[in-house]
Design an enzyme around this catalytic site. Structure first.
Site, mmCIF file in Angstrom:
data_model
loop_
_atom_site.group_PDB
_atom_site.id
_atom_site.type_symbol
_atom_site.label_atom_id
_atom_site.label_comp_id
_atom_site.label_asym_id
_atom_site.label_seq_id
_atom_site.Cartn_x
_atom_site.Cartn_y
_atom_site.Cartn_z
ATOM 1 N N PRO A 130 0.873 -1.188 0.000
ATOM 2 C CA PRO A 130 0.000 0.000 0.000
ATOM 3 C C PRO A 130 0.910 1.238 0.000
ATOM 4 O O PRO A 130 1.818 1.342 0.831
ATOM 5 C CB PRO A 130 -0.765 -0.125 1.329
ATOM 6 C CG PRO A 130 -0.682 -1.584 1.688
ATOM 7 C CD PRO A 130 0.622 -2.088 1.134
ATOM 8 N N GLY A 133 3.580 1.249 -5.080
ATOM 9 C CA GLY A 133 3.299 0.451 -6.272
ATOM 10 C C GLY A 133 4.122 0.996 -7.430
ATOM 11 O O GLY A 133 5.172 0.462 -7.768
ATOM 12 N N ILE A 341 -17.854 -4.466 -32.410
ATOM 13 C CA ILE A 341 -18.203 -5.241 -33.617
ATOM 14 C C ILE A 341 -19.242 -6.312 -33.277
ATOM 15 O O ILE A 341 -20.125 -6.623 -34.086
ATOM 16 C CB ILE A 341 -16.927 -5.865 -34.237
ATOM 17 C CG1 ILE A 341 -16.063 -4.752 -34.851
ATOM 18 C CG2 ILE A 341 -17.262 -6.952 -35.270
ATOM 19 C CD1 ILE A 341 -14.637 -5.164 -35.194
ATOM 20 N N HIS A 342 -19.161 -6.854 -32.071
ATOM 21 C CA HIS A 342 -20.125 -7.891 -31.655
ATOM 22 C C HIS A 342 -21.485 -7.307 -31.232
ATOM 23 O O HIS A 342 -22.408 -8.077 -30.917
ATOM 24 C CB HIS A 342 -19.555 -8.719 -30.496
ATOM 25 C CG HIS A 342 -18.576 -9.781 -30.926
ATOM 26 N ND1 HIS A 342 -17.317 -9.493 -31.404
ATOM 27 C CD2 HIS A 342 -18.676 -11.131 -30.952
ATOM 28 C CE1 HIS A 342 -16.680 -10.607 -31.700
ATOM 29 N NE2 HIS A 342 -17.485 -11.620 -31.442
ATOM 30 N N GLU A 367 3.220 -4.422 -13.625
ATOM 31 C CA GLU A 367 4.603 -4.322 -14.137
ATOM 32 C C GLU A 367 4.871 -2.925 -14.705
ATOM 33 O O GLU A 367 5.578 -2.757 -15.696
ATOM 34 C CB GLU A 367 4.920 -5.470 -15.116
ATOM 35 C CG GLU A 367 4.713 -6.815 -14.425
ATOM 36 C CD GLU A 367 5.361 -8.018 -15.073
ATOM 37 O OE1 GLU A 367 6.306 -7.851 -15.848
ATOM 38 O OE2 GLU A 367 4.914 -9.139 -14.766
ATOM 39 N N SER A 370 0.897 2.502 -17.658
ATOM 40 C CA SER A 370 1.263 3.210 -18.901
ATOM 41 C C SER A 370 1.949 4.539 -18.593
ATOM 42 O O SER A 370 2.873 4.959 -19.306
ATOM 43 C CB SER A 370 0.017 3.447 -19.761
ATOM 44 O OG SER A 370 -0.474 2.219 -20.254
ATOM 45 N N GLU A 371 1.501 5.182 -17.504
ATOM 46 C CA GLU A 371 2.126 6.476 -17.153
ATOM 47 C C GLU A 371 3.594 6.259 -16.779
ATOM 48 O O GLU A 371 4.475 7.040 -17.170
ATOM 49 C CB GLU A 371 1.384 7.138 -15.979
ATOM 50 C CG GLU A 371 -0.017 7.626 -16.303
ATOM 51 C CD GLU A 371 -1.014 6.494 -16.557
ATOM 52 O OE1 GLU A 371 -0.972 5.493 -15.811
ATOM 53 O OE2 GLU A 371 -1.811 6.594 -17.502
HETATM 54 C C1 FAD Z 1 -4.012 -8.333 -10.663
HETATM 55 C C2 FAD Z 1 -2.733 -7.713 -10.203
HETATM 56 C C3 FAD Z 1 -1.607 -8.503 -10.059
HETATM 57 C C4 FAD Z 1 -0.427 -7.951 -9.543
HETATM 58 N N1 FAD Z 1 0.650 -8.766 -9.296
HETATM 59 C C5 FAD Z 1 1.732 -8.269 -8.620
HETATM 60 C C6 FAD Z 1 2.790 -9.138 -8.182
HETATM 61 O O1 FAD Z 1 2.785 -10.337 -8.455
HETATM 62 N N2 FAD Z 1 3.800 -8.611 -7.456
HETATM 63 C C7 FAD Z 1 3.860 -7.292 -7.142
HETATM 64 O O2 FAD Z 1 4.795 -6.886 -6.466
HETATM 65 N N3 FAD Z 1 2.879 -6.427 -7.550
HETATM 66 C C8 FAD Z 1 1.815 -6.902 -8.275
HETATM 67 N N4 FAD Z 1 0.792 -6.053 -8.677
HETATM 68 C C9 FAD Z 1 0.887 -4.646 -8.339
HETATM 69 C C10 FAD Z 1 1.046 -3.720 -9.550
HETATM 70 O O3 FAD Z 1 2.332 -3.820 -10.094
HETATM 71 C C11 FAD Z 1 0.692 -2.301 -9.090
HETATM 72 O O4 FAD Z 1 -0.699 -2.294 -8.808
HETATM 73 C C12 FAD Z 1 1.016 -1.232 -10.139
HETATM 74 O O5 FAD Z 1 2.416 -1.095 -10.285
HETATM 75 C C13 FAD Z 1 0.433 0.131 -9.777
HETATM 76 O O6 FAD Z 1 0.716 0.490 -8.463
HETATM 77 P P1 FAD Z 1 -0.468 0.954 -7.481
HETATM 78 O O7 FAD Z 1 -1.545 -0.064 -7.560
HETATM 79 O O8 FAD Z 1 0.128 1.234 -6.147
HETATM 80 O O9 FAD Z 1 -1.037 2.265 -8.129
HETATM 81 P P2 FAD Z 1 -0.438 3.748 -8.022
HETATM 82 O O10 FAD Z 1 1.034 3.707 -8.159
HETATM 83 O O11 FAD Z 1 -1.003 4.420 -6.815
HETATM 84 O O12 FAD Z 1 -1.038 4.424 -9.310
HETATM 85 C C14 FAD Z 1 -2.299 5.097 -9.366
HETATM 86 C C15 FAD Z 1 -2.281 6.031 -10.573
HETATM 87 O O13 FAD Z 1 -1.277 7.064 -10.379
HETATM 88 C C16 FAD Z 1 -0.390 7.069 -11.477
HETATM 89 N N5 FAD Z 1 0.952 7.451 -10.999
HETATM 90 C C17 FAD Z 1 1.618 6.931 -9.939
HETATM 91 N N6 FAD Z 1 2.822 7.509 -9.828
HETATM 92 C C18 FAD Z 1 2.915 8.416 -10.834
HETATM 93 C C19 FAD Z 1 3.911 9.336 -11.242
HETATM 94 N N7 FAD Z 1 5.089 9.440 -10.616
HETATM 95 N N8 FAD Z 1 3.660 10.122 -12.317
HETATM 96 C C20 FAD Z 1 2.491 10.021 -12.996
HETATM 97 N N9 FAD Z 1 1.506 9.154 -12.653
HETATM 98 C C21 FAD Z 1 1.720 8.372 -11.590
HETATM 99 C C22 FAD Z 1 -0.428 5.650 -12.027
HETATM 100 O O14 FAD Z 1 0.044 5.577 -13.367
HETATM 101 C C23 FAD Z 1 -1.897 5.330 -11.874
HETATM 102 O O15 FAD Z 1 -2.615 5.882 -12.947
HETATM 103 C C24 FAD Z 1 -0.376 -6.573 -9.225
HETATM 104 C C25 FAD Z 1 -1.493 -5.772 -9.419
HETATM 105 C C26 FAD Z 1 -2.669 -6.322 -9.893
HETATM 106 C C27 FAD Z 1 -3.872 -5.434 -10.040
#
Ligand code: FAD
Length: 390
Positions: A130, A133, A341-342, A367, A370-371
């Site tokens: 939390p 990410g 299309i569907h 991983e 896009s940002e």
């Molecule tokens: C189904 C699923 C499987 C996953 N599996 C794994 C796993 O196996 N191991 C693991 O470690 N993690 C895993 N993840 C975590 C995943 O990599 C993160 O959720 C992801 O990197 C985004 O981080 P966040 O959720 O904290 O979102 P945030 O980082 O809070 O992002 C929220 C928004 O803010 C934007 N943002 C954040 N920082 C910036 C910035 N500096 N500049 C501009 N925009 C920004 C983001 O692009 C996004 O639009 C998984 C996530 C999901 C949903």
């Protein structure tokens, strides 16, 4: 040029077998995977026998030994069906496995890679927390040295395969970030270690059959040998390199999913009628098909070129992010057009493009969003230009 341990001829055989498995064994079970939220055991067993749990693990350690150029060809086949199939062995080959392959000691590789390659051990990559990410350097899980042991405490979330994992590859702060580095180390923590707790399976938007969960580490004690590479300074670099490689794989997976959405769209457009006319005869529908086809072809070419540049060591920074950005956004657009299309049928659960639309949404998030890919591409371009000027 190939850096692979696998000859072209052998690889073509692996690819053909995977394609056959996906198209004849998995596609007919897609609804079952969706409805039961699990990949059936017999498909798991078949994937194990085919070596799919270790296709990117070197042969020396029991894997098939594919390089990234071969990995992406396989990923394009795997992307053609429920993405849960690939997820089942994605962490062993990808984000978790590559940390060990690239940075583990020989002792660590010997202990873990072979059972991972056979599928007897499932490894999960535990980085996200939390508030940490997109910016994992802010992670708060702590590792404290106590005598010969390390004691790990912290919370991870969204960890793929956590509910079935035997091994967690856990990133933890061993010291504050300083001029020498991020202060993040990486540890191998067996799932049955005292103090490791896996939460309930997350309820997700898509990719039914692929499971994620929170994982908490409460004073988890591991021996010194659990520190990957035997060095505290490896963790952050290992995460960044493993993720960059993973981005090329995810881009290829997106191309595979987009190809499936396109094929479903063409088949539907050629046969479904309105007022007795096949909808594929309408030029506005043809335009949607044309945009899908163009996106898929561009994505496939980009993925292949990016993987080639990776294996040659030419670009392991900008190209992986560019490929992931383009291909995952493209797959989202292609899936959206496929639903369009569907018509109304595209909104119905039993129709493959409805699943694809939800499955591929994740590819733009994990991983690196896009940002984050745009930030990596842009900042690297500017840094390179600045270096050249100084
Ligand atoms: C189904 C699923 C499987 C996953 N599996 C794994 C796993 O196996 N191991 C693991 O470690 N993690 C895993 N993840 C975590 C995943 O990599 C993160 O959720 C992801 O990197 C985004 O981080 P966040 O959720 O904290 O979102 P945030 O980082 O809070 O992002 C929220 C928004 O803010 C934007 N943002 C954040 N920082 C910036 C910035 N500096 N500049 C501009 N925009 C920004 C983001 O692009 C996004 O639009 C998984 C996530 C999901 C949903």
């Amino acid at each position: 040029m190939t850096t692979s341990e696998v000859s072209d001829e052998d690889f073509q055989e692996i690819l053909a077998q995977t394609r056959h498995f996906v198209r004849t064994a998995v596609i007919p079970r897609e609804q079952e995977i969706l409805a039961s939220d699990r990949v059936p055991d017999d498909l798991r067993e078949q994937a194990k026998k085919m070596g799919l749990f270790g296709y990117a693990i070197p042969q020396e350690w029991g894997g098939l030994g594919l390089d990234l150029s071969q990995d992406v060809e396989l990923a394009m086949e795997l992307g053609y069906t429920s993405l849960a199939l690939r997820s089942m062995f994605g962490t062993n080959n990808g984000i978790a496995g590559q940390v060990l392959v690239g940075f583990g000691t020989d002792e660590q590789k010997a202990r873990w890679l072979e059972p991972m390659a056979t599928g007897d051990v499932v490894a999960s990559f535990a980085l996200t927390e939390p508030g940490a990410g997109s910016n994992p350097s802010g992670l708060r899980t702590k590792a404290v040295r106590q005598g010969d042991d390390w004691v790990i405490t912290g919370q991870k979330r969204f960890i793929t395969n956590a509910p079935t994992a035997d091994l967690f590859v856990v990133f933890a702060r061993s010291r504050p970030a300083d001029a020498d580095g991020a202060g993040i180390a990486v540890f191998l923590v067996p799932a049955d270690t005292a103090g490791v707790q896996v939460g309930a399976k997350d309820a997700k938007m898509g990719q039914e059959g692929a499971w994620t969960a929170d994982v908490s580490f409460d004073d988890v004690r591991v021996p010194a040998q659990a520190l990957v590479g035997g060095s505290e300074d490896i963790g952050y670099r290992a995460a960044m390199i493993s993720l960059a490689r993973g981005r090329v794989h995810i881009a290829a997976l997106a191309v595979g999913a987009a190809q499936r959405a396109l094929d479903e769209s063409v088949a539907y457009a050629a046969t479904a009628t309105q007022g007795g006319t096949p909808i594929g005869d309408f030029q506005l529908v043809q335009a949607m098909l044309a945009d899908q086809q163009t996106g898929v072809m561009a994505g496939r070419a980009l993925v292949r070129d990016t993987a080639r540049q990776w294996v040659r060591g030419e670009d392991r920074r900008v190209a992986p992010s560019a490929a992931k950005l383009f291909c995952t956004e493209m797959a989202g657009d292609v899936a959206d057009l496929a639903v369009q299309i569907h018509g109304g049928s595209g909104y119905m659960r039993e129709v493959p493009v409805e699943r694809i639309y939800r499955d591929v949404r994740l590819l733009r998030l994990y991983e690196g969003t896009s940002e984050i890919q745009r930030l990596i591409i842009g900042s690297n371009l500017v840094k390179t230009a600045q270096k050249e000027r100084s």
